[in-house]
Design an enzyme around this catalytic site. Structure first.
Site, PDB file in Angstrom:
ATOM      1  N   TRP A 182      43.852  41.855  34.141  1.00 17.16           N
ATOM      2  CA  TRP A 182      43.612  41.779  32.699  1.00 17.16           C
ATOM      3  C   TRP A 182      44.869  41.963  31.866  1.00 17.16           C
ATOM      4  O   TRP A 182      44.865  41.743  30.670  1.00 17.16           O
ATOM      5  CB  TRP A 182      42.602  42.867  32.289  1.00 17.16           C
ATOM      6  CG  TRP A 182      42.880  44.180  32.969  1.00 17.16           C
ATOM      7  CD1 TRP A 182      42.256  44.642  34.096  1.00 17.16           C
ATOM      8  CD2 TRP A 182      43.863  45.158  32.634  1.00 17.16           C
ATOM      9  NE1 TRP A 182      42.804  45.849  34.475  1.00 17.16           N
ATOM     10  CE2 TRP A 182      43.788  46.197  33.590  1.00 17.16           C
ATOM     11  CE3 TRP A 182      44.817  45.269  31.615  1.00 17.16           C
ATOM     12  CZ2 TRP A 182      44.618  47.318  33.566  1.00 17.16           C
ATOM     13  CZ3 TRP A 182      45.649  46.382  31.593  1.00 17.16           C
ATOM     14  CH2 TRP A 182      45.533  47.393  32.553  1.00 17.16           C
ATOM     15  N   ASN A 183      45.968  42.416  32.473  1.00 17.07           N
ATOM     16  CA  ASN A 183      47.086  42.873  31.635  1.00 17.07           C
ATOM     17  C   ASN A 183      47.861  41.746  30.950  1.00 17.07           C
ATOM     18  O   ASN A 183      48.323  41.938  29.831  1.00 17.07           O
ATOM     19  CB  ASN A 183      48.018  43.813  32.410  1.00 17.07           C
ATOM     20  CG  ASN A 183      48.504  43.229  33.705  1.00 17.07           C
ATOM     21  OD1 ASN A 183      47.820  42.413  34.320  1.00 17.07           O
ATOM     22  ND2 ASN A 183      49.673  43.625  34.133  1.00 17.07           N
ATOM     23  N   LYS A 219      39.419  33.165  38.965  1.00 21.34           N
ATOM     24  CA  LYS A 219      38.535  34.299  38.637  1.00 21.34           C
ATOM     25  C   LYS A 219      39.361  35.279  37.819  1.00 21.34           C
ATOM     26  O   LYS A 219      40.123  36.074  38.354  1.00 21.34           O
ATOM     27  CB  LYS A 219      38.038  34.954  39.934  1.00 21.34           C
ATOM     28  CG  LYS A 219      36.663  35.573  39.855  1.00 21.34           C
ATOM     29  CD  LYS A 219      36.504  36.682  38.837  1.00 21.34           C
ATOM     30  CE  LYS A 219      36.970  38.020  39.356  1.00 21.34           C
ATOM     31  NZ  LYS A 219      36.922  39.080  38.319  1.00 21.34           N
ATOM     32  N   GLY A 277      46.609  42.146  41.138  1.00 20.15           N
ATOM     33  CA  GLY A 277      45.676  43.232  40.877  1.00 20.15           C
ATOM     34  C   GLY A 277      46.178  44.522  41.469  1.00 20.15           C
ATOM     35  O   GLY A 277      47.357  44.645  41.797  1.00 20.15           O
ATOM     36  N   GLY A 278      45.274  45.466  41.610  1.00 21.85           N
ATOM     37  CA  GLY A 278      45.645  46.770  42.144  1.00 21.85           C
ATOM     38  C   GLY A 278      45.742  46.754  43.666  1.00 21.85           C
ATOM     39  O   GLY A 278      45.178  45.877  44.324  1.00 21.85           O
ATOM     40  N   GLU A 334      50.170  40.146  44.603  1.00 21.74           N
ATOM     41  CA  GLU A 334      51.108  40.694  43.618  1.00 21.74           C
ATOM     42  C   GLU A 334      50.427  41.949  43.088  1.00 21.74           C
ATOM     43  O   GLU A 334      49.489  41.859  42.298  1.00 21.74           O
ATOM     44  CB  GLU A 334      51.351  39.641  42.527  1.00 21.74           C
ATOM     45  CG  GLU A 334      52.689  39.812  41.846  1.00 21.74           C
ATOM     46  CD  GLU A 334      52.605  40.742  40.676  1.00 21.74           C
ATOM     47  OE1 GLU A 334      52.802  41.955  40.883  1.00 21.74           O
ATOM     48  OE2 GLU A 334      52.330  40.270  39.568  1.00 21.74           O
ATOM     49  N   LEU A 335      50.886  43.106  43.593  1.00 21.23           N
ATOM     50  CA  LEU A 335      50.154  44.345  43.323  1.00 21.23           C
ATOM     51  C   LEU A 335      50.961  45.275  42.416  1.00 21.23           C
ATOM     52  O   LEU A 335      51.715  44.794  41.593  1.00 21.23           O
ATOM     53  CB  LEU A 335      49.796  45.005  44.660  1.00 21.23           C
ATOM     54  CG  LEU A 335      49.105  44.050  45.662  1.00 21.23           C
ATOM     55  CD1 LEU A 335      48.906  44.728  47.005  1.00 21.23           C
ATOM     56  CD2 LEU A 335      47.782  43.531  45.118  1.00 21.23           C
ATOM     57  N   CYS A 385      52.988  45.436  35.928  1.00 24.16           N
ATOM     58  CA  CYS A 385      53.282  45.838  37.303  1.00 24.16           C
ATOM     59  C   CYS A 385      54.752  46.192  37.465  1.00 24.16           C
ATOM     60  O   CYS A 385      55.114  46.973  38.327  1.00 24.16           O
ATOM     61  CB  CYS A 385      52.871  44.723  38.251  1.00 24.16           C
ATOM     62  SG  CYS A 385      53.430  43.128  37.707  1.00 24.16           S
ATOM     63  N   GLU A 422      51.034  54.905  40.602  1.00 22.63           N
ATOM     64  CA  GLU A 422      51.194  53.935  39.516  1.00 22.63           C
ATOM     65  C   GLU A 422      50.243  54.347  38.397  1.00 22.63           C
ATOM     66  O   GLU A 422      49.022  54.342  38.586  1.00 22.63           O
ATOM     67  CB  GLU A 422      50.849  52.526  39.990  1.00 22.63           C
ATOM     68  CG  GLU A 422      51.021  51.523  38.873  1.00 22.63           C
ATOM     69  CD  GLU A 422      50.751  50.091  39.268  1.00 22.63           C
ATOM     70  OE1 GLU A 422      49.746  49.857  39.961  1.00 22.63           O
ATOM     71  OE2 GLU A 422      51.523  49.211  38.872  1.00 22.63           O
TER      72      GLU A 422
HETATM   73  O1  TXE Z   1      42.511  45.942  38.917  1.00 18.69           O
HETATM   74  P1  TXE Z   1      41.687  45.190  40.033  1.00 18.69           P
HETATM   75  P2  TXE Z   1      41.948  46.966  37.862  1.00 18.69           P
HETATM   76  C1  TXE Z   1      46.749  48.293  39.043  1.00 18.69           C
HETATM   77  C2  TXE Z   1      46.891  49.387  38.024  1.00 18.69           C
HETATM   78  C3  TXE Z   1      45.503  49.599  37.562  1.00 18.69           C
HETATM   79  C4  TXE Z   1      44.756  49.406  38.844  1.00 18.69           C
HETATM   80  C5  TXE Z   1      43.329  49.014  38.684  1.00 18.69           C
HETATM   81  O2  TXE Z   1      47.368  50.539  38.644  1.00 18.69           O
HETATM   82  O3  TXE Z   1      45.294  50.852  37.006  1.00 18.69           O
HETATM   83  O4  TXE Z   1      45.438  48.381  39.499  1.00 18.69           O
HETATM   84  O5  TXE Z   1      43.185  47.939  37.752  1.00 18.69           O
HETATM   85  C6  TXE Z   1      39.200  41.474  40.955  1.00 18.69           C
HETATM   86  N1  TXE Z   1      37.279  41.372  45.692  1.00 18.69           N
HETATM   87  N2  TXE Z   1      46.961  46.973  38.509  1.00 18.69           N
HETATM   88  O6  TXE Z   1      40.814  47.780  38.356  1.00 18.69           O
HETATM   89  O7  TXE Z   1      40.371  45.837  40.222  1.00 18.69           O
HETATM   90  C7  TXE Z   1      38.920  41.924  39.533  1.00 18.69           C
HETATM   91  O8  TXE Z   1      37.637  41.472  39.118  1.00 18.69           O
HETATM   92  C8  TXE Z   1      37.863  40.400  44.977  1.00 18.69           C
HETATM   93  C9  TXE Z   1      48.216  46.344  38.795  1.00 18.69           C
HETATM   94  O9  TXE Z   1      41.688  46.237  36.653  1.00 18.69           O
HETATM   95  O10 TXE Z   1      42.570  45.061  41.176  1.00 18.69           O
HETATM   96  C10 TXE Z   1      40.087  41.311  38.802  1.00 18.69           C
HETATM   97  O11 TXE Z   1      39.838  39.927  38.556  1.00 18.69           O
HETATM   98  N3  TXE Z   1      38.300  40.574  43.729  1.00 18.69           N
HETATM   99  C11 TXE Z   1      48.224  44.919  38.464  1.00 18.69           C
HETATM  100  C12 TXE Z   1      41.235  41.453  39.795  1.00 18.69           C
HETATM  101  O12 TXE Z   1      40.608  41.614  41.070  1.00 18.69           O
HETATM  102  C13 TXE Z   1      38.188  41.796  43.167  1.00 18.69           C
HETATM  103  C14 TXE Z   1      47.415  44.453  37.350  1.00 18.69           C
HETATM  104  C15 TXE Z   1      42.165  42.637  39.532  1.00 18.69           C
HETATM  105  O13 TXE Z   1      41.387  43.789  39.335  1.00 18.69           O
HETATM  106  C16 TXE Z   1      37.591  42.852  43.879  1.00 18.69           C
HETATM  107  C17 TXE Z   1      46.167  45.150  37.210  1.00 18.69           C
HETATM  108  C18 TXE Z   1      37.121  42.603  45.188  1.00 18.69           C
HETATM  109  N4  TXE Z   1      36.558  43.549  45.934  1.00 18.69           N
HETATM  110  C19 TXE Z   1      46.014  46.373  37.762  1.00 18.69           C
HETATM  111  N5  TXE Z   1      37.611  43.941  43.083  1.00 18.69           N
HETATM  112  C20 TXE Z   1      49.526  44.201  38.480  1.00 18.69           C
HETATM  113  N6  TXE Z   1      50.039  43.890  39.655  1.00 18.69           N
HETATM  114  O14 TXE Z   1      50.067  43.860  37.432  1.00 18.69           O
HETATM  115  C21 TXE Z   1      38.193  43.579  41.924  1.00 18.69           C
HETATM  116  N7  TXE Z   1      38.550  42.270  41.974  1.00 18.69           N
END
Ligand code: TXE
Length: 492
Positions: A151-152, A175, A227-228, A249-250, A283, A384
Site C-alpha cells: 500500500w505504501n 493484486k 510486501g512484508g 521485494e521485502l 522499504c 522494521e
Molecule cells: O504488508 P503485506 P502489510 C512491511 C512493513 C509493514 C509490514 C506489514 O514492515 O509494517 O510489512 O505490512 C498481500 N498471500 N512492508 O501487512 O501483508 C497483501 O494483501 C498472498 C514492507 O501491509 O505483506 C498485499 O497486497 N498475498 C513493504 C501485499 O501482500 C498476501 C511494503 C503486501 O501486504 C498474503 C509494505 C498472503 N498470505 C509492508 N498476505 C516494502 N517492501 O516496501 C498478504 N498479502
C-alpha cells in the site's frame, strides 16, 4: 461520497461473485472514502484464465514495437492524469501530495524505459566446439505473471513490475493491497484507454486471501511481491508448490552512515529525508543512522531540531511535509515499537508519541521520532518499524561502522556520507545490501537495478536486470552437417 470500485477481469469491470466489499479508509480523517470488492476463488481463476487466453491468443505474438507503442500511450496517460492519480493515492494511503505527484511521473518514466526494450529482446549466437552445430538462444516471455503489491507506493511499486512484464510479452494479474487499491484500478482504466487488448492486464482486489489464491494457483508462471517479510515467506512457499520463480521485494532496516569528514549539512538533510520522507513508510527508509562519535552530538542535535520542525498535516496540502501513517494497524505497531525503544533505554530526543492538535487529532499521526544512544541490538535497531522513527547509533571507526551496518537480518539499501573517495568505494564493497548510496539517499532511476539481499528478498527490479526476471532463455541447436550421426553418442 463513497466510491464503490469494480475489478478488471478479462476486459470487463465486475463486482465479483462474493458480493463482499472492503472499506478503503482515508488515514487523514479515518473516514471510509471508497470500497473495493473482495474477489472470490472463481474471480481469481477467471482473471488467471483471461490472462492465459490473452497470452496464448495474441499478446505473445504481438510485435515488440506494438507493445512499446501501447506502453508509451499508457505513460502519456499517466503523465496527463498525474495530478488526479496523485490525489487518489494520497487519499488512499496518506502519502503527501508533493511526493505522490512525482511518483506518478516516475512511474510513467519507467513504462517508457521498458517500452524501449520491447522490440530489442534478442538472444545470442553461441559458438560451439563442433562447428557443424549452429547454436542460438531465444529470449521468451514466461506467460501469466501475478503481481502482488503493498500500500505504501502502489503506482511506483506496480510500475517496477508491470513495465518489464509487459515489455517482455507477459500478461498479468495484479493484486493491489486491500489498504490502497484505487490507483491500481484506475491504472486498469488508463490501460484500456491506451488500447491494451482485453485480458492482458487484470486487476483483482481483496485482502491476503486473494493474494494467497493467486499465488497458489497452477495457472500462473511467475510471482512478484512487494510486501512484508512474513508475506514473502508465505508466497515463496506457495511458489514452491508450482515450482514457479518468484521475486521478493521485502522490508529493510537500512543503515545511513555519517563519517566525520562528511559535508554534515548535506548528511543531516539526507538523514532527515531518508527516514521522514513518506513518514518512514518505505522499504528503503534509512531507519538506522550510524554517526561517527566525534560528530555524534552535533548530528543528533541537528537531526532532532529538523525532525521537530517537520510540518505535519493534510497530505493533500502541497505545503505538508509529512502526512499520517497509512492505516490503524501501522499506527498501533509504530507506537508499540516506540514504547519498546523507551523501555530498552534508548533516549527520545524528538517525538516519541502520537502527534496531536487540530486536524492531526482525526488521523493516524505519529510525531517524527528520533532515538539517540541506540545500541544496534535494541528492538528499534533490528525491527522494521515502517514509520517515522529514527535510531541514531554511534560508531568509532570504519570497521565498526561496517560491522554495525551489516548486523541486521535485512539488506535492502544503505548510505554513506564522506568526502573520502576511497572510503566510499571500500564501503560500497563491504556493505551487504542491494543498493549503496554515496552522499545521497532515496535517489532512484529507471535504469538502476533495485532489490535486496538476506531477508530483504531476492530478484531485481528496474534496469535491464528486471527484464531477465520476466523472460526465459530457450536454446536452439541446429545440425548443419549432412552426415548421419551415431545415435548412441552425444554430439558436442
Ligand atoms: O504488508 P503485506 P502489510 C512491511 C512493513 C509493514 C509490514 C506489514 O514492515 O509494517 O510489512 O505490512 C498481500 N498471500 N512492508 O501487512 O501483508 C497483501 O494483501 C498472498 C514492507 O501491509 O505483506 C498485499 O497486497 N498475498 C513493504 C501485499 O501482500 C498476501 C511494503 C503486501 O501486504 C498474503 C509494505 C498472503 N498470505 C509492508 N498476505 C516494502 N517492501 O516496501 C498478504 N498479502
Amino acid at each position: 461520497m463513497i466510491f464503490d470500485h469494480q475489478m478488471l477481469i478479462g476486459g470487463e469491470w465486475v463486482d465479483g461473485s462474493t458480493g463482499e466489499r472492503l472499506p478503503s479508509i482515508n488515514p487523514f480523517d479515518q473516514e471510509v472514502w471508497a470500497t473495493i470488492p473482495q474477489a472470490s476463488e472463481g474471480d481469481v481463476e477467471r482473471a488467471l484464465s483471461s490472462a492465459r487466453r490473452a497470452f496464448e491468443h495474441g499478446w505473445r505474438d504481438t510485435k515488440g514495437l506494438r507493445r512499446a507503442e501501447l506502453m508509451m500511450a499508457l505513460a502519456d496517460l499517466l503523465d496527463d492524469n498525474a495530478d488526479r492519480m496523485a490525489r487518489l493515492e494520497t487519499t488512499d494511503n496518506g502519502k503527501v501530495i508533493r511526493e505522490t505527484g512525482n511518483q506518478m511521473r516516475f512511474a510513467a518514466r519507467n513504462y517508457r524505459f521498458f517500452a524501449g526494450y520491447a522490440d530489442k529482446l534478442y538472444g545470442e549466437v553461441i559458438p560451439l566446439d563442433n562447428t557443424d552445430l549452429f547454436d542460438y538462444t531465444l529470449r521468451e516471455p514466461l506467460g501469466v505473471v501475478v503481481l502482488v503489491i503493498a500500500w505504501n507506493s502502489p503506482m511506483q511499486l506496480l510500475a517496477n513490475k508491470l513495465a518489464p512484464a509487459l515489455a517482455a510479452g507477459n500478461t498479468v494479474v495484479i493484486k493491489p493491497s486491500e489498504h490502497a487499491s484505487v490507483t491500481a484500478l484506475e491504472l486498469g482504466r488508463l490501460a484500456e484507454e491506451a488500447g491494451f487488448p482485453e485480458g492482458v492486464i487484470n486487476v483483482v482486489t481483496g485482502d491476503g486471501r486473494v493474494g494467497d489464491l493467486l499465488t497458489k494457483s497452477p495457472g500462473m508462471d511467475r510471482i512478484s511481491l512487494t510486501g512484508g517479510p512474513q508475506t514473502g515467506r508465505i508466497i515463496a512457499g506457495n511458489a514452491s508448490h508450482n515450482l514457479v520463480p518468484v521475486t521478493l521485494e521485502l522490508g529493510g532496516k537500512s543503515p545511513n552512515i555519517v563519517f566525520e569528514d562528511a559535508d554534515l549539512e548535506r548528511a543531516v538533510s539526507g538523514a532527515v529525508a531518508g527516514i521522514f520522507g513518506a513518514a518512514g513508510q518505505t522499504c528503503i527508509a534509512g531507519s538506522r543512522l550510524l554517526v561517527q562519535r566525534s560528530v555524534y552530538g552535533n548530528v543528533v542535535k541537528e537531526v532532532a531540531t529538523r525532525a521537530r520542525k517537520i510540518r505535519l498535516g493534510d497530505p493533500l496540502d502541497p505545503e505538508t511535509e509529512m502526512g499520517p501513517v497509512a492505516n490503524e494497524a501501522q499506527y498501533e505497531r509504530i507506537l508499540a515499537l516506540i514504547d519498546a525503544g523507551k523501555e530498552e533505554g534508548a533516549e527520545v530526543v524528538a517525538g516519541g508519541e502520537p502527534a496531536h492538535g487540530g486536524d492531526l487529532d482525526k488521523g493516524f499521526f505519529v510525531s517524527p521520532t528520533v532515538f539517540s544512544e541506540v545500541d544496534n541490538r535494541m528492538t528499534v535497531a533490528q525491527e522494521e518499524i515502517f514509520g517515522p522513527v529514527l535510531s541514531v547509533i554511534p560508531f568509532e571507526d570504519e570497521d565498526q561502522a561496517v560491522e554495525i551496518a551489516n548486523s541486521t537480518r535485512f539488506g535492502l539499501a544503505s548510505g554513506v556520507w564522506t568526502r573520502d573517495l576511497s572510503r566510499a568505494h571500500r564501503f560500497a564493497r563491504s556493505i551487504n545490501a542491494g543498493t549503496v548510496w554515496v552522499n545521497t539517499y532515496r535517489s532512484a532511476a529507471a535504469q538502476a537495478p533495485f532489490g535486496g539481499v538476506k531477508q530483504s528478498g531476492y530478484g531485481r527490479e528496474r534496469g535491464w536486470h528486471a527484464l531477465q526476471e520476466y523472460t526465459r532463455v530457450k536454446n536452439v541447436m541446429v545440425d548443419l552437417s549432412q552426415s548421419t550421426s551415431d545415435p548412441f553418442s552425444i554430439r558436442s
